[in-house]
Design an enzyme around this catalytic site. Structure first.
Site, mmCIF file in Angstrom:
data_model
loop_
_atom_site.group_PDB
_atom_site.id
_atom_site.type_symbol
_atom_site.label_atom_id
_atom_site.label_comp_id
_atom_site.label_asym_id
_atom_site.label_seq_id
_atom_site.Cartn_x
_atom_site.Cartn_y
_atom_site.Cartn_z
ATOM 1 N N ASP A 224 0.786 -1.232 0.000
ATOM 2 C CA ASP A 224 0.000 0.000 0.000
ATOM 3 C C ASP A 224 0.821 1.288 0.000
ATOM 4 O O ASP A 224 0.353 2.322 0.461
ATOM 5 C CB ASP A 224 -0.915 0.010 1.234
ATOM 6 C CG ASP A 224 -0.132 -0.049 2.541
ATOM 7 O OD1 ASP A 224 1.107 0.003 2.502
ATOM 8 O OD2 ASP A 224 -0.775 -0.141 3.614
ATOM 9 N N HIS B 212 5.679 5.747 13.178
ATOM 10 C CA HIS B 212 6.122 6.570 12.046
ATOM 11 C C HIS B 212 5.010 7.005 11.116
ATOM 12 O O HIS B 212 5.216 7.807 10.210
ATOM 13 C CB HIS B 212 7.163 5.814 11.219
ATOM 14 C CG HIS B 212 6.574 4.700 10.406
ATOM 15 N ND1 HIS B 212 6.097 4.879 9.138
ATOM 16 C CD2 HIS B 212 6.338 3.402 10.708
ATOM 17 C CE1 HIS B 212 5.617 3.731 8.673
ATOM 18 N NE2 HIS B 212 5.755 2.828 9.599
ATOM 19 N N GLU C 34 -0.593 -9.029 -1.235
ATOM 20 C CA GLU C 34 -1.216 -8.378 -0.068
ATOM 21 C C GLU C 34 -2.365 -7.457 -0.509
ATOM 22 O O GLU C 34 -2.511 -6.325 -0.066
ATOM 23 C CB GLU C 34 -0.197 -7.601 0.778
ATOM 24 C CG GLU C 34 -0.647 -7.347 2.209
ATOM 25 C CD GLU C 34 0.278 -6.412 2.975
ATOM 26 O OE1 GLU C 34 0.321 -5.208 2.701
ATOM 27 O OE2 GLU C 34 0.996 -6.905 3.870
ATOM 28 N N HIS D 32 12.584 5.435 12.868
ATOM 29 C CA HIS D 32 12.522 5.607 11.406
ATOM 30 C C HIS D 32 13.425 6.771 10.986
ATOM 31 O O HIS D 32 13.561 7.745 11.730
ATOM 32 C CB HIS D 32 11.061 5.896 11.044
ATOM 33 C CG HIS D 32 10.722 5.809 9.591
ATOM 34 N ND1 HIS D 32 11.181 6.713 8.658
ATOM 35 C CD2 HIS D 32 9.958 4.936 8.891
ATOM 36 C CE1 HIS D 32 10.718 6.404 7.462
ATOM 37 N NE2 HIS D 32 9.972 5.322 7.577
ATOM 38 N N GLU E 116 -2.263 5.230 2.633
ATOM 39 C CA GLU E 116 -2.157 3.808 2.275
ATOM 40 C C GLU E 116 -3.488 3.196 1.839
ATOM 41 O O GLU E 116 -3.514 2.357 0.933
ATOM 42 C CB GLU E 116 -1.560 3.013 3.437
ATOM 43 C CG GLU E 116 -0.080 3.269 3.688
ATOM 44 C CD GLU E 116 0.214 4.531 4.498
ATOM 45 O OE1 GLU E 116 -0.739 5.184 4.977
ATOM 46 O OE2 GLU E 116 1.402 4.874 4.647
ATOM 47 N N ARG F 122 2.043 8.527 8.932
ATOM 48 C CA ARG F 122 1.701 9.929 8.631
ATOM 49 C C ARG F 122 0.521 10.449 9.444
ATOM 50 O O ARG F 122 0.549 11.578 9.914
ATOM 51 C CB ARG F 122 1.355 10.064 7.141
ATOM 52 C CG ARG F 122 2.553 10.405 6.314
ATOM 53 C CD ARG F 122 2.193 10.656 4.866
ATOM 54 N NE ARG F 122 3.343 11.207 4.183
ATOM 55 C CZ ARG F 122 4.478 10.543 3.968
ATOM 56 N NH1 ARG F 122 4.613 9.290 4.337
ATOM 57 N NH2 ARG F 122 5.477 11.141 3.345
HETATM 58 C C1 UD1 Z 1 6.570 4.993 3.490
HETATM 59 C C2 UD1 Z 1 5.165 4.581 3.087
HETATM 60 C C3 UD1 Z 1 4.420 3.962 4.268
HETATM 61 C C4 UD1 Z 1 5.238 2.842 4.914
HETATM 62 C C5 UD1 Z 1 6.640 3.333 5.213
HETATM 63 C C6 UD1 Z 1 7.472 2.186 5.707
HETATM 64 C C7 UD1 Z 1 4.100 5.971 1.394
HETATM 65 C C8 UD1 Z 1 3.224 7.107 1.122
HETATM 66 N N1 UD1 Z 1 4.402 5.726 2.657
HETATM 67 O O1 UD1 Z 1 6.444 6.026 4.451
HETATM 68 O O2 UD1 Z 1 3.194 3.426 3.816
HETATM 69 O O3 UD1 Z 1 4.601 2.468 6.101
HETATM 70 O O4 UD1 Z 1 7.249 3.872 4.031
HETATM 71 O O5 UD1 Z 1 8.563 2.622 6.433
HETATM 72 O O6 UD1 Z 1 4.513 5.283 0.490
HETATM 73 N N2 UD1 Z 1 14.202 8.228 4.767
HETATM 74 C C9 UD1 Z 1 15.580 8.082 4.768
HETATM 75 N N3 UD1 Z 1 16.109 6.857 4.496
HETATM 76 C C10 UD1 Z 1 15.364 5.772 4.239
HETATM 77 C C11 UD1 Z 1 13.956 5.909 4.258
HETATM 78 C C12 UD1 Z 1 13.395 7.140 4.501
HETATM 79 O O7 UD1 Z 1 16.306 9.044 5.007
HETATM 80 O O8 UD1 Z 1 15.922 4.709 4.016
HETATM 81 C C13 UD1 Z 1 13.614 9.563 5.032
HETATM 82 C C14 UD1 Z 1 13.766 10.544 3.841
HETATM 83 O O9 UD1 Z 1 13.994 11.838 4.341
HETATM 84 C C15 UD1 Z 1 12.391 10.485 3.186
HETATM 85 C C16 UD1 Z 1 11.502 10.299 4.407
HETATM 86 O O10 UD1 Z 1 12.222 9.436 5.266
HETATM 87 O O11 UD1 Z 1 12.090 11.631 2.423
HETATM 88 C C17 UD1 Z 1 10.119 9.776 4.143
HETATM 89 O O12 UD1 Z 1 10.135 8.576 3.374
HETATM 90 P P1 UD1 Z 1 8.791 8.123 2.584
HETATM 91 O O13 UD1 Z 1 9.038 6.842 1.894
HETATM 92 O O14 UD1 Z 1 8.283 9.257 1.749
HETATM 93 O O15 UD1 Z 1 7.724 7.964 3.707
HETATM 94 P P2 UD1 Z 1 7.624 6.943 4.908
HETATM 95 O O16 UD1 Z 1 7.088 7.714 6.047
HETATM 96 O O17 UD1 Z 1 8.880 6.196 5.038
HETATM 97 N N1 UDP Z 2 11.638 -3.254 10.590
HETATM 98 C C1 UDP Z 2 13.015 -3.491 10.470
HETATM 99 N N2 UDP Z 2 13.878 -2.675 11.149
HETATM 100 C C2 UDP Z 2 13.449 -1.664 11.931
HETATM 101 C C3 UDP Z 2 12.043 -1.425 12.031
HETATM 102 C C4 UDP Z 2 11.170 -2.241 11.333
HETATM 103 O O1 UDP Z 2 13.436 -4.412 9.784
HETATM 104 O O2 UDP Z 2 14.276 -0.967 12.515
HETATM 105 C C5 UDP Z 2 10.714 -4.132 9.861
HETATM 106 C C6 UDP Z 2 9.599 -4.732 10.684
HETATM 107 O O3 UDP Z 2 10.020 -5.909 11.337
HETATM 108 C C7 UDP Z 2 8.539 -4.978 9.629
HETATM 109 C C8 UDP Z 2 8.730 -3.826 8.681
HETATM 110 O O4 UDP Z 2 10.046 -3.328 8.915
HETATM 111 O O5 UDP Z 2 8.811 -6.162 8.903
HETATM 112 C C9 UDP Z 2 7.713 -2.792 8.970
HETATM 113 O O6 UDP Z 2 8.000 -1.691 8.218
HETATM 114 P P1 UDP Z 2 7.456 -0.246 8.564
HETATM 115 O O7 UDP Z 2 7.044 -0.168 9.992
HETATM 116 O O8 UDP Z 2 8.468 0.694 8.047
HETATM 117 O O9 UDP Z 2 6.208 -0.155 7.604
HETATM 118 P P2 UDP Z 2 4.686 -0.567 7.776
HETATM 119 O O10 UDP Z 2 4.599 -1.965 8.218
HETATM 120 O O11 UDP Z 2 4.100 0.407 8.737
HETATM 121 O O12 UDP Z 2 4.131 -0.342 6.415
#
Ligand code: UD1
Ligand code: UDP
Length: 367
Positions: free
Chosen positions: A97, A204, A119, A236, A133, A206
């Site tokens: 999602d 984490h 999924e 995160h 999502e 939104r």
């Molecule tokens: C995204 C997904 C969310 C999911 C989450 C998992 C969307 C809209 N959201 O949200 O559904 O639950 O990923 O974690 O697709 N960043 C880093 N390094 C990384 C990852 C992220 O620096 O490896 C920082 C960056 O500044 C980036 C920000 O996090 O711009 C946000 O990342 P983004 O993928 O847009 O949103 P998430 O909140 O991670």
């Molecule tokens: N996870 C991980 N390392 C971390 C935090 C989470 O490997 O430090 C794993 C967690 O076990 C799960 C997945 O990341 O499998 C969940 O991802 P996240 O919470 O980013 O996204 P969501 O499930 O909310 O979409």
């Protein structure tokens, strides 16, 4: 010749739940899987894939600091379409999602390439929670050829939206495959005590951003009131999340604020935990698979099976109400034991093999 299946994903949870699907497809005589990373995440994506050792063919590397959703969508769409074309994808698989999920499915659709959704069918019933999502899932499902539903409830949701019954396969959740694989291999991080009670915390989402700072302040009060518990919080990498949660929690000696963990370490941490406190989707499934009760900081969940089974409890996201309820759960050993005994409603660890078998049948019919 084998048909080329491109698995397109870009964030941590997608990678964790698609890696087992890649490994299952690799065993197929009829299908050749290849991975396209959008790179919506960078470090967190690498950390997710490490333990599975799966190779990727391309990385679109779209991530930027503090990316916005519209910019991100605009970067992924043309690059994903071009990559599918150049990779000569016969079929595309997306997962879950995220923005990567929907935009990759849309790119494939625009290239006339059929798409399968792993999924598929989860619904909270509210477009604002989880945001964005729920919309990503609904929009993705509207574009897909085949649906791999983790549960019967997800299948029912898809059929209510008009998906043809013969294109919907109930497979179980690939998160179960992933956590069983990783928890056998992963090593506990050094900051986690070998004895005593541990809570794994992740926050984490939104829709929780506006309440993250007060949630952290209330959680700090809970930690101070429970000095014999250790709270391990891999934070995160999103700076918005870090700036909101770190000030209130960093002074607490029994709260370990750490950088995100590689998935093997995370799996070991979850298996070692007494409770999980989270707003994540995947952790609800992993807690259920490991018999670790999960308290969810959300008002609604698109994963009701865990709540019905008894392993997951919804706390809402009002900071003081949610943390009061969580503190009550920590103090109720009998309830924790009862929750931990619940049956896992998400599967048996063979979801990815079922997806591979179903996809082989669909591709034989289609291509
Ligand atoms: C995204 C997904 C969310 C999911 C989450 C998992 C969307 C809209 N959201 O949200 O559904 O639950 O990923 O974690 O697709 N960043 C880093 N390094 C990384 C990852 C992220 O620096 O490896 C920082 C960056 O500044 C980036 C920000 O996090 O711009 C946000 O990342 P983004 O993928 O847009 O949103 P998430 O909140 O991670
Ligand atoms: N996870 C991980 N390392 C971390 C935090 C989470 O490997 O430090 C794993 C967690 O076990 C799960 C997945 O990341 O499998 C969940 O991802 P996240 O919470 O980013 O996204 P969501 O499930 O909310 O979409």
């Amino acid at each position: 010749m084998k048909k080329r299946i491109v698995l397109a994903f870009g964030t941590r949870p997608e990678a964790i739940k698609m890696a087992p699907v890649y490994l299952a497809l690799k065993k197929s005589q009829a299908l050749e899987p290849e991975i396209l990373l959008t790179g919506q995440h960078r470090t967190q994506l690498e950390q997710a894939l490490e333990i599975f050792g799966v190779p990727h063919s391309r990385n679109l590397d779209v991530m930027t600091e503090r990316q916005t959703l519209p910019e991100l969508a605009a970067r992924i769409l043309p690059k994903a379409a071009e990559a599918f074309r150049e990779m000569k994808a016969d079929y595309v698989l997306v997962h879950g999602d995220t923005l990567t999920t929907f935009v990759s499915a849309w790119a494939a659709f625009l290239e006339h390439i059929p798409v399968g959704h792993v999924e598929a069918g989860l619904r909270s019933g509210s477009m604002s929670e989880p945001f964005p999502e729920e919309a990503n899932r609904v929009l993705t499902d509207a574009l897909c050829d085949t649906f791999f539903a983790p549960t019967e409830g997800a299948r029912d949701n898809l059929q209510k939206c008009g998906a043809a019954a013969k294109r919907v396969f109930v497979t179980g959740q690939t998160a179960v495959d992933a956590i069983l694989f990783a928890s056998k291999r992963g090593k506990l991080p050094d900051c986690v005590p070998q004895t005593g009670r541990v809570v794994t915390v992740t926050l984490h989402r939104r829709e929780n951003w506006p309440v993250l700072a007060p949630l952290a302040a209330c959680l700090a009060d809970v930690a101070r009131a429970h000095p014999d518990w250790t709270f391990v919080f891999p934070v995160h990498l999103n700076p918005i999340v870090r700036e909101a949660v770190m000030p209130a929690l960093s002074p607490c000696p029994n709260v370990k604020l750490i950088d995100p963990l590689e998935y093997g370490q995370m799996a070991a941490l979850l298996a070692r935990s007494t409770l999980i406190l989270t707003d994540s989707g995947g952790l609800q499934e992993e807690g259920a698979s490991l018999g670790v009760p999960v308290a969810v900081v959300r008002n609604v969940t698109e994963r009701p099976e865990g709540v019905d089974a008894g392993i997951v409890t919804l706390l809402g996201n009002d900071p003081s109400g949610a943390m009061k309820a969580f503190s009550g759960l920590m103090d109720d050993e009998e309830r924790i034991r009862r929750m931990a005994r619940s049956k896992n409603p998400y599967g048996d660890g063979y979801a990815s093999d079922r997806i591979a078998t179903a996809l082989e049948a669909r591709i034989a019919e289609l291509l």
